[in-house]
Write a protein that holds these residues in place. Structure first.
Motif, short mmCIF file in Angstrom:
data_model
loop_
_atom_site.label_atom_id
_atom_site.label_comp_id
_atom_site.label_asym_id
_atom_site.label_seq_id
_atom_site.Cartn_x
_atom_site.Cartn_y
_atom_site.Cartn_z
N ASP A 75 -64.20 4.63 37.89
CA ASP A 75 -65.58 4.18 37.66
C ASP A 75 -66.43 4.72 38.81
O ASP A 75 -65.89 5.08 39.86
CB ASP A 75 -65.68 2.65 37.62
N GLY A 86 -64.11 4.64 33.12
CA GLY A 86 -65.22 3.69 33.02
C GLY A 86 -64.63 2.30 32.87
O GLY A 86 -64.84 1.60 31.88
N TYR A 117 -72.73 -6.03 31.95
CA TYR A 117 -71.53 -6.31 31.15
C TYR A 117 -70.77 -7.48 31.78
O TYR A 117 -70.32 -8.40 31.09
CB TYR A 117 -70.70 -5.03 31.18
C1 LIG Z 1 -69.94 -1.08 29.34
S1 LIG Z 1 -68.86 -0.82 30.69
C2 LIG Z 1 -67.30 -0.75 29.86
C3 LIG Z 1 -66.15 -1.22 30.71
C4 LIG Z 1 -64.78 -1.14 30.04
N1 LIG Z 1 -64.44 0.22 29.66
C5 LIG Z 1 -64.72 -2.00 28.82
O1 LIG Z 1 -64.82 -1.48 27.71
O2 LIG Z 1 -64.60 -3.22 28.95
C6 LIG Z 1 -69.14 0.90 31.05
C7 LIG Z 1 -68.55 1.32 32.39
O3 LIG Z 1 -68.61 2.74 32.48
C8 LIG Z 1 -68.98 3.07 33.80
N2 LIG Z 1 -69.57 4.41 33.81
C9 LIG Z 1 -70.69 4.82 33.18
N3 LIG Z 1 -70.93 6.11 33.45
C10 LIG Z 1 -69.94 6.52 34.29
C11 LIG Z 1 -69.64 7.76 34.93
N4 LIG Z 1 -70.43 8.83 34.74
N5 LIG Z 1 -68.53 7.82 35.69
C12 LIG Z 1 -67.74 6.74 35.88
N6 LIG Z 1 -67.97 5.53 35.29
C13 LIG Z 1 -69.07 5.43 34.51
C14 LIG Z 1 -69.96 2.00 34.22
O4 LIG Z 1 -70.09 1.92 35.63
C15 LIG Z 1 -69.33 0.77 33.59
O5 LIG Z 1 -68.46 0.15 34.48
#
Ligand SMILES: C[S@@+](CC[C@H](N)C(=O)[O-])C[C@H]1O[C@@H](n2cnc3c(N)ncnc32)[C@H](O)[C@@H]1O
Length: 280
Positions: A112, A86, A28
């Motif tokens: 995160d 996240g 991303y």
């Molecule tokens: C596609 S990015 C989206 C970032 C932000 N929310 C945005 O929309 O711009 C997804 C994020 O969710 C985090 N993530 C995924 N599974 C997770 C979990 N089980 N616990 C914490 N973070 C998580 C990933 O590390 C990543 O940074």
């Protein structure tokens, strides 16, 4: 501090990073023009681009939506505390910057579990005393809701916003579990709170449904190990008992855009949807 590597993960790679597996946070970041990504992440984005040429628009449209939602929540709904589940890597416009422009004292807790976000994000996202970063698993609601930073930094007697933006489709396991997870969060929220989500969208039939099926298959074959798209009804089920704000579940590009969409939406823009809803 993490140093990005043009060649791949190197000596400064944080603990917990598998240099042979792409990470969604770093992929991303690559699409958004950041510098915290490795060759394996760039290769994975390029592989997915062969299945969905406009794949970058999933991330770009999503980030624009997140910013519009935060502006709406701060300006129109008067929300001044945010739990961003996240968060992703810091980028040009982060939640606290958007909402603190409207309300200087607004508080944000970012969560995160990606090792690079944990290593690098904390320093940049905890820019002032109104923002905090928690390393945790957002799919374990109790561990987040009981976390002392989450409990103490936010005032649980007043409305807040819970952000699950581009995260729920990364849950791996029982397809019904995300709705249960969201119920646990929603139950804990004070009345008057808002929840915002975005999610990979499956229109259920037609050419876009086929494209999403091919995309999910491609993601499953790669090192992310899968992503789950949901239909409009399934997305609505993620917000139990909440009142959707107009226009309800919508393609992100159609959720209160900054101006009219003059160009037809491409496949990626037609395959990511979101909704903001209020707890009565
Ligand atoms: C596609 S990015 C989206 C970032 C932000 N929310 C945005 O929309 O711009 C997804 C994020 O969710 C985090 N993530 C995924 N599974 C997770 C979990 N089980 N616990 C914490 N973070 C998580 C990933 O590390 C990543 O940074």
């Amino acid at each position: 501090m993490v140093v990005s590597s043009e060649a791949g993960a190197g000596a400064n790679t944080p603990v917990g990073v598998d240099p042979n597996r792409a990470s969604v946070a770093r992929m991303y970041d690559y699409i958004l023009g950041g510098k915290d990504h490795y060759q394996v992440d760039r290769d994975e984005v390029e592989r997915l681009r062969r299945v969905m040429p406009e794949v970058a628009d999933l991330a770009l449209e999503n980030r624009r939506y997140l910013i519009r939602v935060c502006r709406f929540l701060a300006e129109r709904a008067g929300i001044d505390q945010y739990l961003d589940c996240g968060s992703g890597l810091p980028t040009t416009e982060n939640v606290h910057q958007v909402v603190q422009r409207v309300e200087k004292l607004a508080k944000v807790v970012y969560v995160d579990n990606d090792p690079v976000v944990v290593a690098h994000g904390r320093a940049l996202l905890e820019e002032n005393d109104r923002t905090r970063f928690v390393a945790g698993d957002i799919f374990e609601p109790k561990s987040i809701l009981d976390h002392e930073v989450v409990r103490e930094h936010l005032d649980w007697t007043r409305p807040m916003a819970l952000l699950f933006v581009a995260t729920l489709h990364h849950f791996k396991g029982d397809r019904h579990r995300p709705a249960e997870i969201m119920r646990e969060y929603v139950d804990a929220l004070p009345s008057g709170s808002y929840v915002a989500i975005s999610h990979l969208f499956d229109p259920g039939e037609g050419a876009d449904h086929e494209t999403m099926a091919a995309f999910q298959e491609a993601v499953a074959r790669g090192s992310l190990g899968g992503a789950t798209a949901r239909t409009e009804e399934e997305i609505r089920e993620l917000l139990p008992g909440l009142e959707p704000v107009e226009p309800g579940v919508a393609l992100l590009a159609d959720w209160w855009p900054d101006g009219p969409n003059l160009k037809p939406l491409n496949a990626a823009q037609r395959l990511i949807a979101g909704v903001v809803a209020r707890k009565p």
